[in-house]
Design a protein around this motif. Structure first.
Motif, mmCIF file in Angstrom:
data_model
loop_
_atom_site.group_PDB
_atom_site.id
_atom_site.type_symbol
_atom_site.label_atom_id
_atom_site.label_comp_id
_atom_site.label_asym_id
_atom_site.label_seq_id
_atom_site.Cartn_x
_atom_site.Cartn_y
_atom_site.Cartn_z
ATOM 1 N N CYS A 187 -5.512 -0.096 5.911
ATOM 2 C CA CYS A 187 -5.870 1.310 6.199
ATOM 3 C C CYS A 187 -7.132 1.741 5.454
ATOM 4 C CB CYS A 187 -4.698 2.240 5.884
ATOM 5 S SG CYS A 187 -4.409 2.526 4.140
ATOM 6 N N CYS B 288 0.046 3.250 3.549
ATOM 7 C CA CYS B 288 0.421 2.771 4.896
ATOM 8 C C CYS B 288 1.478 1.663 4.875
ATOM 9 C CB CYS B 288 -0.815 2.310 5.668
ATOM 10 S SG CYS B 288 -1.335 0.644 5.225
ATOM 11 N N CYS C 89 0.865 -1.187 0.000
ATOM 12 C CA CYS C 89 0.000 0.000 0.000
ATOM 13 C C CYS C 89 0.902 1.239 0.000
ATOM 14 C CB CYS C 89 -0.891 0.002 1.239
ATOM 15 S SG CYS C 89 -1.765 1.556 1.497
ATOM 16 N N CYS D 153 -6.553 -1.191 0.112
ATOM 17 C CA CYS D 153 -5.728 -1.700 1.205
ATOM 18 C C CYS D 153 -6.660 -2.116 2.343
ATOM 19 C CB CYS D 153 -4.765 -0.617 1.678
ATOM 20 S SG CYS D 153 -3.897 -1.083 3.182
#
Ligand SMILES: [Zn+2]
Length: 279
Positions: free
Chosen positions: A36, A8, A5, A33
């Motif tokens: 997050c 994050c 991601c 993702c």
């Protein structure tokens, strides 16, 4: 290999859709993702990105030395002043374009901007506003600011982590961080998805990142901020009817007042405004 991601760094990601770029004859994977709950595109080819921004920079019609106060930025200044509760002594606008927002503060305020476009940075400079023409993460600042803003910038970043880290470190204690991003967590995106119409904010590789509210809130809370205001709007800086004088004016007026009603707390439209205070 798992795709990380870009927001994050978790590897718990999956492709949810194919999106056609409005800029090039190329389709991009849209990732979600699970960690997050943000979404993102991957573009590793830096040449494509520089080609894109060169293409977009050709449109210079908006570059105008003559400065006028405008309702959009006046309204932003009003919100910020109310939330700050005191005299604002310094403002840093990241992605300041021609310095319009900064020009709404008087000359007793320290007004500084960051702008990648050379042409726009020059206009800002000529208007008497200090401007850094570089990537935010490369600049060495000698101070912190009462207000730091990033309007419609975060969705473009190749390296959101480095940018966010630098951005939040530039806010003075009790200061405000102002963020405007496109959000997919709204009715508009969901309805377009049902109708199988591409949301115009999914425009890779110009827009690469779609932060979830959860990510922003968690990230900034961890860094000593608290959310003090949040609302949704259908537009803002960019009025879709700008080219048609009368329609543009009417639309601008309607949205200007809509922005100030309690309805703007409901996630209908796709522009998300967040105001965080540093404790
Ligand atoms: Zn993530």
């Amino acid at each position: 290999m798992k795709t990380q991601c870009r927001i994050c760094q978790s590897e718990d990601t999956l492709v949810i859709k194919q999106i056609q770029s409005p800029h090039f004859n190329k389709t991009f994977d849209l990732y979600n993702c699970r960690q997050c709950t943000s979404r993102f595109f991957i573009e590793k080819d830096k040449k494509i990105l520089s080609e894109l921004y060169e293409k977009l920079a050709v449109n210079t019609a908006y570059i105008n030395l003559e400065f006028k106060l405008n309702p959009y930025w006046s309204h932003q200044k009003e919100i910020i002043t109310k939330l700050y509760r005191g005299r604002i002594k310094s403002v840093l606008d990241v992605g300041c374009r021609t310095g319009d927002f900064l020009m709404h503060f008087d000359t007793n305020t320290i007004r500084e901007g960051v702008e990648l476009s050379k042409q726009q940075a020059e206009v800002t400079n000529k208007r008497g506003v200090k401007v850094y023409q570089d990537f935010l993460e490369n600049i060495e600042f000698s101070r912190t600011y009462d207000v730091v803003s990033a309007y419609a910038i975060l969705e473009h970043l190749v390296d959101p982590e480095a940018f966010l880290k630098k951005l939040n470190s530039l806010v003075e204690k009790k200061g405000l961080l102002v963020i405007l991003i496109p959000t997919f967590q709204c009715f508009k995106e969901k309805i377009l998805n049902i109708l199988n119409v591409q949301w115009h904010m999914y425009s890779p590789p110009e827009h690469l990142n779609f932060y979830s509210k959860k990510f922003l809130d968690d990230y900034l809370t961890k860094n000593g901020f608290v959310l003090v205001k949040r609302y949704y709007s259908s537009g803002g800086i960019f009025n879709p009817f700008k080219k048609f004088p009368l329609l543009g004016k009417v639309f601008g007026k309607i949205m200007f007042y809509y922005d100030q009603t309690p309805a703007n707390k409901v996630p209908i439209f796709d522009h998300l405004y967040c105001y965080y205070k540093k404790l």
